[in-house]
Design a protein around this motif. Structure first.
Motif, short mmCIF file in Angstrom:
data_model
loop_
_atom_site.label_atom_id
_atom_site.label_comp_id
_atom_site.label_asym_id
_atom_site.label_seq_id
_atom_site.Cartn_x
_atom_site.Cartn_y
_atom_site.Cartn_z
N GLN A 62 -14.83 14.93 66.25
CA GLN A 62 -15.63 15.95 65.57
C GLN A 62 -16.13 15.48 64.22
O GLN A 62 -17.20 15.87 63.77
N PHE A 63 -15.34 14.63 63.54
CA PHE A 63 -15.70 14.17 62.19
C PHE A 63 -15.63 12.65 62.10
O PHE A 63 -14.77 12.10 61.41
N PRO A 64 -16.55 11.93 62.79
CA PRO A 64 -16.54 10.46 62.70
C PRO A 64 -16.90 10.02 61.29
O PRO A 64 -17.73 10.65 60.63
N GLY A 65 -16.26 8.96 60.82
CA GLY A 65 -16.56 8.45 59.49
C GLY A 65 -15.92 9.25 58.37
O GLY A 65 -16.35 9.17 57.22
N PHE A 66 -14.88 10.01 58.69
CA PHE A 66 -14.15 10.78 57.69
C PHE A 66 -12.70 10.32 57.64
O PHE A 66 -12.19 9.76 58.62
N GLU A 67 -12.03 10.56 56.51
CA GLU A 67 -10.60 10.31 56.45
C GLU A 67 -9.91 11.45 55.72
O GLU A 67 -10.49 12.09 54.84
N PHE A 68 -8.66 11.67 56.10
CA PHE A 68 -7.84 12.69 55.45
C PHE A 68 -7.22 12.10 54.19
O PHE A 68 -6.73 10.97 54.21
N ARG A 69 -7.25 12.87 53.11
CA ARG A 69 -6.65 12.43 51.85
C ARG A 69 -5.82 13.56 51.26
O ARG A 69 -6.15 14.74 51.41
N ALA A 70 -4.76 13.15 50.57
CA ALA A 70 -3.90 14.13 49.89
C ALA A 70 -4.69 14.79 48.78
O ALA A 70 -5.53 14.17 48.13
N LEU A 71 -4.41 16.06 48.57
CA LEU A 71 -5.04 16.83 47.51
C LEU A 71 -3.91 17.41 46.68
O LEU A 71 -3.29 18.39 47.06
N GLY A 72 -3.59 16.75 45.58
CA GLY A 72 -2.48 17.19 44.74
C GLY A 72 -1.16 16.59 45.19
O GLY A 72 -1.10 15.84 46.15
N PRO A 73 -0.08 16.96 44.49
CA PRO A 73 1.23 16.37 44.77
C PRO A 73 1.92 16.98 45.99
O PRO A 73 1.55 18.06 46.45
N VAL A 74 2.90 16.25 46.50
CA VAL A 74 3.77 16.74 47.57
C VAL A 74 4.93 17.47 46.90
O VAL A 74 5.53 16.97 45.95
N ASP A 75 5.24 18.67 47.38
CA ASP A 75 6.33 19.48 46.84
C ASP A 75 7.34 19.72 47.96
O ASP A 75 6.96 20.23 49.01
N GLY A 76 8.60 19.32 47.75
CA GLY A 76 9.58 19.48 48.81
C GLY A 76 10.92 19.99 48.32
O GLY A 76 11.27 19.84 47.15
N ASN A 77 11.64 20.62 49.23
CA ASN A 77 13.03 20.99 48.98
C ASN A 77 13.74 21.09 50.33
O ASN A 77 13.13 21.38 51.35
N HIS A 78 15.02 20.79 50.33
CA HIS A 78 15.82 20.77 51.56
C HIS A 78 15.09 19.95 52.62
O HIS A 78 14.80 18.78 52.39
N ASP A 79 14.76 20.52 53.74
CA ASP A 79 14.07 19.78 54.81
C ASP A 79 12.62 20.20 54.97
O ASP A 79 12.02 19.99 56.03
N ILE A 80 12.03 20.80 53.93
CA ILE A 80 10.63 21.23 54.02
C ILE A 80 9.81 20.66 52.87
O ILE A 80 10.34 20.37 51.80
N ALA A 81 8.54 20.49 53.12
CA ALA A 81 7.62 20.03 52.08
C ALA A 81 6.26 20.65 52.33
O ALA A 81 5.93 21.05 53.45
N ARG A 82 5.48 20.74 51.26
CA ARG A 82 4.13 21.28 51.36
C ARG A 82 3.17 20.37 50.59
O ARG A 82 3.57 19.71 49.61
N PHE A 83 1.93 20.35 51.04
CA PHE A 83 0.93 19.50 50.39
C PHE A 83 -0.46 19.96 50.80
O PHE A 83 -0.66 20.51 51.89
N GLY A 84 -1.42 19.71 49.93
CA GLY A 84 -2.82 19.99 50.23
C GLY A 84 -3.50 18.72 50.70
O GLY A 84 -3.04 17.60 50.43
#
Length: 125
Positions: A62-84
């Motif tokens: 669907q999106f040739p020529g694109f790449e995924f990039r992190a947006l902001g920091p990774v935030d984690g605790n215990h066994d979970i993490a969130r990121f943009g």
């Protein structure tokens, strides 16, 4: 739990999403997710390496020529993490898609589940 554990898991996640060939995607998914790992977002709900690789393959189609990039920091605790993240055009730098994911990690540091949310999507035709 070290901060590095979360950042490593997210780096592997992006490696899977940005892998080139179907074979590279399959290998990267196996490194990033547990065998019974899952991926859920508004457009997909899959489990297992093959299902996850298929969702990634569909995004590449669907999106040739694109790449995924992190947006902001990774935030984690215990066994979970969130990121943009955002989907960026390598040609012009535009980012028509952006979202936010929450991951759950297994003991070995691989991803057990992803709950994805879309914050910015291209207008429908």
């Amino acid at each position: 739990m070290s901060e590095n554990r979360y950042e490593t898991a997210v780096a592997r996640y992006f490696e899977a999403w940005n892998a080139g060939s179907a074979e590279e995607v399959a290998k990267a998914v196996a490194v990033a997710w547990t065998e019974d790992g899952s991926y859920t977002d508004p457009l997909a709900q899959v489990a297992g390496h093959e299902g996850i690789a298929a969702v990634i393959g569909a995004a590449h189609t669907q999106f040739p020529g694109f790449e995924f990039r992190a947006l902001g920091p990774v935030d984690g605790n215990h066994d979970i993490a969130r990121f943009g993240w955002e989907l960026v055009s390598l040609a012009d730098g535009s980012a028509p898609v952006a979202g936010f994911d929450v991951i759950t990690l297994a003991e070995d540091g691989r991803i057990r589940s992803v709950a994805g949310f879309l914050d910015r999507v291209p207008p429908t035709a």
